[in-house]
Design an enzyme around this catalytic site. Structure first.
Site, PDB file in Angstrom:
ATOM      1  N   LYS A  22     -52.658  40.859 -21.915  1.00 30.57           N
ATOM      2  CA  LYS A  22     -51.371  40.063 -22.227  1.00 30.57           C
ATOM      3  C   LYS A  22     -51.701  38.787 -22.902  1.00 30.57           C
ATOM      4  O   LYS A  22     -50.807  38.289 -23.804  1.00 30.57           O
ATOM      5  CB  LYS A  22     -50.670  39.909 -20.947  1.00 30.57           C
ATOM      6  CG  LYS A  22     -49.343  39.286 -21.098  1.00 30.57           C
ATOM      7  CD  LYS A  22     -48.442  39.422 -19.758  1.00 30.57           C
ATOM      8  CE  LYS A  22     -49.069  38.432 -18.611  1.00 30.57           C
ATOM      9  NZ  LYS A  22     -48.496  36.974 -18.871  1.00 30.57           N
ATOM     10  N   ASN A  23     -52.284  37.667 -21.968  1.00 32.37           N
ATOM     11  CA  ASN A  23     -52.438  36.571 -22.134  1.00 32.37           C
ATOM     12  C   ASN A  23     -53.060  36.187 -23.430  1.00 32.37           C
ATOM     13  O   ASN A  23     -53.035  35.055 -24.034  1.00 32.37           O
ATOM     14  CB  ASN A  23     -52.943  35.699 -20.749  1.00 32.37           C
ATOM     15  CG  ASN A  23     -51.768  35.715 -19.829  1.00 32.37           C
ATOM     16  OD1 ASN A  23     -50.570  35.959 -20.334  1.00 32.37           O
ATOM     17  ND2 ASN A  23     -52.343  35.218 -18.792  1.00 32.37           N
ATOM     18  N   ARG A  94     -42.530  31.320 -20.816  1.00 29.71           N
ATOM     19  CA  ARG A  94     -43.196  30.083 -21.031  1.00 29.71           C
ATOM     20  C   ARG A  94     -43.999  29.995 -22.306  1.00 29.71           C
ATOM     21  O   ARG A  94     -44.172  29.020 -22.718  1.00 29.71           O
ATOM     22  CB  ARG A  94     -43.697  29.448 -19.903  1.00 29.71           C
ATOM     23  CG  ARG A  94     -42.836  29.454 -18.794  1.00 29.71           C
ATOM     24  CD  ARG A  94     -43.511  28.856 -17.576  1.00 29.71           C
ATOM     25  NE  ARG A  94     -44.606  27.788 -18.135  1.00 29.71           N
ATOM     26  CZ  ARG A  94     -44.097  26.397 -18.231  1.00 29.71           C
ATOM     27  NH1 ARG A  94     -43.006  25.990 -17.864  1.00 29.71           N
ATOM     28  NH2 ARG A  94     -44.904  25.693 -18.824  1.00 29.71           N
ATOM     29  N   CYS A 118     -40.673  27.479 -13.265  1.00 33.56           N
ATOM     30  CA  CYS A 118     -40.584  29.151 -13.137  1.00 33.56           C
ATOM     31  C   CYS A 118     -40.910  29.211 -11.663  1.00 33.56           C
ATOM     32  O   CYS A 118     -41.302  28.044 -10.942  1.00 33.56           O
ATOM     33  CB  CYS A 118     -41.543  29.736 -14.091  1.00 33.56           C
ATOM     34  SG  CYS A 118     -43.142  29.528 -13.744  1.00 33.56           S
ATOM     35  N   ARG A 123     -44.759  23.503 -13.804  1.00 37.04           N
ATOM     36  CA  ARG A 123     -45.217  23.810 -15.102  1.00 37.04           C
ATOM     37  C   ARG A 123     -44.635  23.051 -16.289  1.00 37.04           C
ATOM     38  O   ARG A 123     -44.205  23.734 -17.245  1.00 37.04           O
ATOM     39  CB  ARG A 123     -45.160  25.361 -15.398  1.00 37.04           C
ATOM     40  CG  ARG A 123     -46.023  26.377 -14.130  1.00 37.04           C
ATOM     41  CD  ARG A 123     -45.774  27.531 -14.666  1.00 37.04           C
ATOM     42  NE  ARG A 123     -46.726  28.116 -15.332  1.00 37.04           N
ATOM     43  CZ  ARG A 123     -46.910  29.357 -15.973  1.00 37.04           C
ATOM     44  NH1 ARG A 123     -45.896  30.249 -15.505  1.00 37.04           N
ATOM     45  NH2 ARG A 123     -47.771  29.645 -17.136  1.00 37.04           N
ATOM     46  N   PRO A 124     -45.266  21.938 -16.499  1.00 37.78           N
ATOM     47  CA  PRO A 124     -44.695  20.917 -17.457  1.00 37.78           C
ATOM     48  C   PRO A 124     -45.605  21.160 -18.841  1.00 37.78           C
ATOM     49  O   PRO A 124     -46.467  22.120 -18.693  1.00 37.78           O
ATOM     50  CB  PRO A 124     -44.970  19.471 -16.900  1.00 37.78           C
ATOM     51  CG  PRO A 124     -46.211  19.997 -15.866  1.00 37.78           C
ATOM     52  CD  PRO A 124     -46.093  21.096 -15.403  1.00 37.78           C
ATOM     53  N   VAL A 125     -45.068  20.727 -19.951  1.00 34.59           N
ATOM     54  CA  VAL A 125     -45.975  21.027 -21.083  1.00 34.59           C
ATOM     55  C   VAL A 125     -46.357  19.644 -21.742  1.00 34.59           C
ATOM     56  O   VAL A 125     -46.495  19.455 -22.892  1.00 34.59           O
ATOM     57  CB  VAL A 125     -44.941  21.632 -22.156  1.00 34.59           C
ATOM     58  CG1 VAL A 125     -44.764  23.177 -21.620  1.00 34.59           C
ATOM     59  CG2 VAL A 125     -43.829  21.147 -22.636  1.00 34.59           C
ATOM     60  N   ASP A 126     -46.688  18.561 -20.783  1.00 31.73           N
ATOM     61  CA  ASP A 126     -46.849  17.324 -21.533  1.00 31.73           C
ATOM     62  C   ASP A 126     -48.203  17.136 -21.982  1.00 31.73           C
ATOM     63  O   ASP A 126     -48.398  16.638 -22.918  1.00 31.73           O
ATOM     64  CB  ASP A 126     -47.050  16.339 -20.140  1.00 31.73           C
ATOM     65  CG  ASP A 126     -47.644  16.800 -19.150  1.00 31.73           C
ATOM     66  OD1 ASP A 126     -47.704  17.877 -18.909  1.00 31.73           O
ATOM     67  OD2 ASP A 126     -48.363  15.870 -18.341  1.00 31.73           O
ATOM     68  N   LEU A 127     -49.248  18.095 -21.866  1.00 31.22           N
ATOM     69  CA  LEU A 127     -50.329  18.023 -22.350  1.00 31.22           C
ATOM     70  C   LEU A 127     -50.430  18.689 -23.778  1.00 31.22           C
ATOM     71  O   LEU A 127     -51.157  18.055 -24.568  1.00 31.22           O
ATOM     72  CB  LEU A 127     -51.516  18.772 -21.553  1.00 31.22           C
ATOM     73  CG  LEU A 127     -51.904  18.428 -20.153  1.00 31.22           C
ATOM     74  CD1 LEU A 127     -52.663  19.254 -19.124  1.00 31.22           C
ATOM     75  CD2 LEU A 127     -52.184  16.878 -19.936  1.00 31.22           C
ATOM     76  N   ASP A 308     -54.488  34.084 -11.372  1.00 30.52           N
ATOM     77  CA  ASP A 308     -53.815  35.211 -11.678  1.00 30.52           C
ATOM     78  C   ASP A 308     -54.158  36.395 -10.572  1.00 30.52           C
ATOM     79  O   ASP A 308     -53.712  37.605 -10.793  1.00 30.52           O
ATOM     80  CB  ASP A 308     -53.774  35.479 -13.067  1.00 30.52           C
ATOM     81  CG  ASP A 308     -53.005  34.692 -13.920  1.00 30.52           C
ATOM     82  OD1 ASP A 308     -52.295  33.992 -13.295  1.00 30.52           O
ATOM     83  OD2 ASP A 308     -53.091  34.764 -15.148  1.00 30.52           O
ATOM     84  N   ILE A 330     -54.039  25.890  -8.779  1.00 22.56           N
ATOM     85  CA  ILE A 330     -53.548  25.801  -9.988  1.00 22.56           C
ATOM     86  C   ILE A 330     -52.147  25.642 -10.098  1.00 22.56           C
ATOM     87  O   ILE A 330     -51.714  24.759 -10.713  1.00 22.56           O
ATOM     88  CB  ILE A 330     -54.168  27.051 -11.086  1.00 22.56           C
ATOM     89  CG1 ILE A 330     -55.637  27.310 -10.919  1.00 22.56           C
ATOM     90  CG2 ILE A 330     -53.628  27.138 -12.502  1.00 22.56           C
ATOM     91  CD1 ILE A 330     -56.547  26.265 -11.636  1.00 22.56           C
ATOM     92  N   ARG A 400     -43.699  43.005 -17.407  1.00 20.27           N
ATOM     93  CA  ARG A 400     -43.895  41.924 -18.218  1.00 20.27           C
ATOM     94  C   ARG A 400     -45.607  41.964 -18.339  1.00 20.27           C
ATOM     95  O   ARG A 400     -46.021  41.436 -19.331  1.00 20.27           O
ATOM     96  CB  ARG A 400     -43.625  40.306 -17.566  1.00 20.27           C
ATOM     97  CG  ARG A 400     -42.225  40.397 -17.251  1.00 20.27           C
ATOM     98  CD  ARG A 400     -42.062  39.044 -16.787  1.00 20.27           C
ATOM     99  NE  ARG A 400     -42.626  38.069 -17.835  1.00 20.27           N
ATOM    100  CZ  ARG A 400     -42.233  36.659 -17.739  1.00 20.27           C
ATOM    101  NH1 ARG A 400     -41.616  36.388 -16.822  1.00 20.27           N
ATOM    102  NH2 ARG A 400     -42.686  35.769 -18.694  1.00 20.27           N
TER     103      ARG A 400
END
Ligand code: EPU
Length: 424
Positions: A22-23, A94, A118, A123-127, A308, A330, A400
């Site tokens: 999936k990922n 996401r 979530c 879970r930011p996206v700053d990077l 996971d 994590i 999912r």
């Protein structure tokens, strides 16, 4: 809403085919945005997250064809007609943020909704954003959207990740393939999904070296072309099904499984007393007799123990002969399965980022529910070993990330079925 009913207590024996990851697929699909020719992905998993990504790409003007019952995906982005990834889709998943780098690299502009938090953490996206800025993007955060521009194109840069991020590594890796000059991603993620993405991009004509190490070097090229690429095996699905015979007893062969994909996890399983062996077609996992031994687990970026698989490993350790500690490094909120497992008779105490699991002799079936996909499947694993019936609600989380979970497990002797509630 569907639920899964498990009647526990059967030993499992048989074979389970492992699907494409999936990922990996969720980052390979947006890679198609980088060029005007179709990208064909074989060994694609049939999952609702993949359909969500297809819908997102279609909303941007891509053509997505699912062939061979969804096993093969052809994504064509001859032209990106719409550069705005809408909140309505991004909030569902996401991984939608992964369209940002490719659109910006190809056309010099993109607008993508910020995903928000979530169930498993903030879970930011700053990077992702800091890396694109280092490559010359101008970013403006307004109305819940990232408005990104690079009118003269992105340029290569050295970017050091302050912490390892799979998604940010993927976004920047894709963006750098079309940037002017050389990009070095330092302290990059090393997950097999990153290696798979780099291999696919190379088939499309990208110049990349060092994937799978902590420094990836990308030499930008003027254009990429279409390609055909097989999606790597899903190591999390593999690890999940390795736990099925481990928790119930029995012997299952995981077809397509490779130890190198799950090395740190397999090592912990062996310490817990589970046998793992390579076969010609995959991996064989067995537990014949005797209790499971307790083990300590600390999640970490690859090649460490994957976050996971933490929930599923916890399900196993609820039945161990002693005390295990699971430390989650994590995601800050990834123990939502613990209180549900406790409803089945498990003894778990959570303090901060560590769960202490004191093994019990047996679990008892119960109605349970989960808030994310790995937590859901951990409850199914627990249900396979528990006495009596376990009903896992909110199956949409499972859909999912796990293809035909009930078919794959019942083929090995599990008593498991999907209960479809008819709308009133
Ligand atoms: N982080 C930041 N800023 C960022 C990006 C990440 O602070 O800009 C933090 C996160 O909040 C987290 C850590 O860094 O604490 C690692 O996050 P990462 O970016 O590596 O995770 P991700 O790319 O959002 C992917 C998988 C997850 C998996 C993680 C970790 C996909 C689509 N998702 O998420 O998979 O848990 O890597 O391995 O690839 C799942 O499949 O169930 C799942 C949640």
């Amino acid at each position: 809403m569907d639920s899964i009913l498990v009647r526990g207590g059967q030993r499992l024996n048989g074979r389970i085919p492992i699907s494409g990851a999936k990922n990996a697929c969720l980052t390979l699909m947006p890679a198609a945005l980088l060029c005007d020719e179709p990208l064909t992905l074989t060994n694609a998993p049939r999952l609702s997250d993949i359909r969500t990504m297809a819908a997102l790409l279609e909303s941007l003007g891509c053509e997505v064809a699912a062939l061979q019952q969804g096993r093969v995906l052809v994504v064509g982005a001859e032209r990106i007609a719409n550069h705005r990834a809408d909140y309505e889709i991004v909030r569902k998943m996401r991984a939608s943020i992964l369209v940002l780098g490719p659109m910006l690299a190809r056309d010099g502009h993109a607008e993508v909704s910020l995903p928000g938090g979530c169930a498993i953490g903030a879970r930011p996206v700053d990077l992702h954003l800091a890396g694109l800025e280092a490559m010359g993007a101008e970013l403006d955060l307004r109305d819940g959207y990232v408005h990104a521009k690079a009118p003269r194109g992105l340029r290569g840069a050295d970017f050091t990740f302050p912490m390892v991020s799979v998604g940010a590594t993927e976004n920047l890796l894709m963006a750098a393939t079309l940037a002017k000059g050389t990009t070095r991603l330092i302290n990059a993620a090393r997950e097999p999904e990153i290696v798979d993405l780099a291999r696919c991009l190379r088939r499309m004509g990208a110049q990349i070296a060092g994937e799978g190490t902590d420094t990836i070097e990308i030499q930008g090229v003027a254009r990429l072309s279409g390609a055909t690429h097989p999606v790597v095996t899903d190591r999390i699905e593999l690890g999940t099904y390795m736990l099925a015979p481990a928790i119930t007893g029995g012997e299952v062969e995981l077809l397509g499984g490779k130890r190198e994909l799950v090395e740190a996890f397999a090592e912990r399983l062996e310490v817990a007393g589970i046998e793992v062996a390579d076969t010609a077609d995959g991996l064989r996992v067995s537990r014949q007799n005797g209790r499971i031994r307790p083990v300590d687990v600390v999640t970490a970026p690859h090649p460490g123990f994957p976050t996971d698989l933490q929930a599923q490993m916890m399900a196993l350790l609820t039945l161990a002969d002693g005390v295990s500690h699971l430390e989650e490094r994590i995601f800050e909120n990834r123990f939502m399965h613990a209180p549900e497992l406790a409803r089945m008779g498990a003894h778990i105490e959570v303090h901060g980022g560590t769960a202490t699991v004191t093994g019990v002799e047996r679990l008892r079936g119960a109605p349970v529910m989960a808030t994310d996909l790995r937590a859901s499947v951990s409850l199914i694993l627990a249900g396979l070993a528990a006495e009596g019936e376990t009903r896992v609600a909110r199956v949409y989380h499972l859909d999912r990330g796990y293809e035909r979970v009930e078919e794959k497990l019942s083929a090995c002797g599990a008593r498991i079925e999907r209960i479809t509630e008819k709308a009133a």
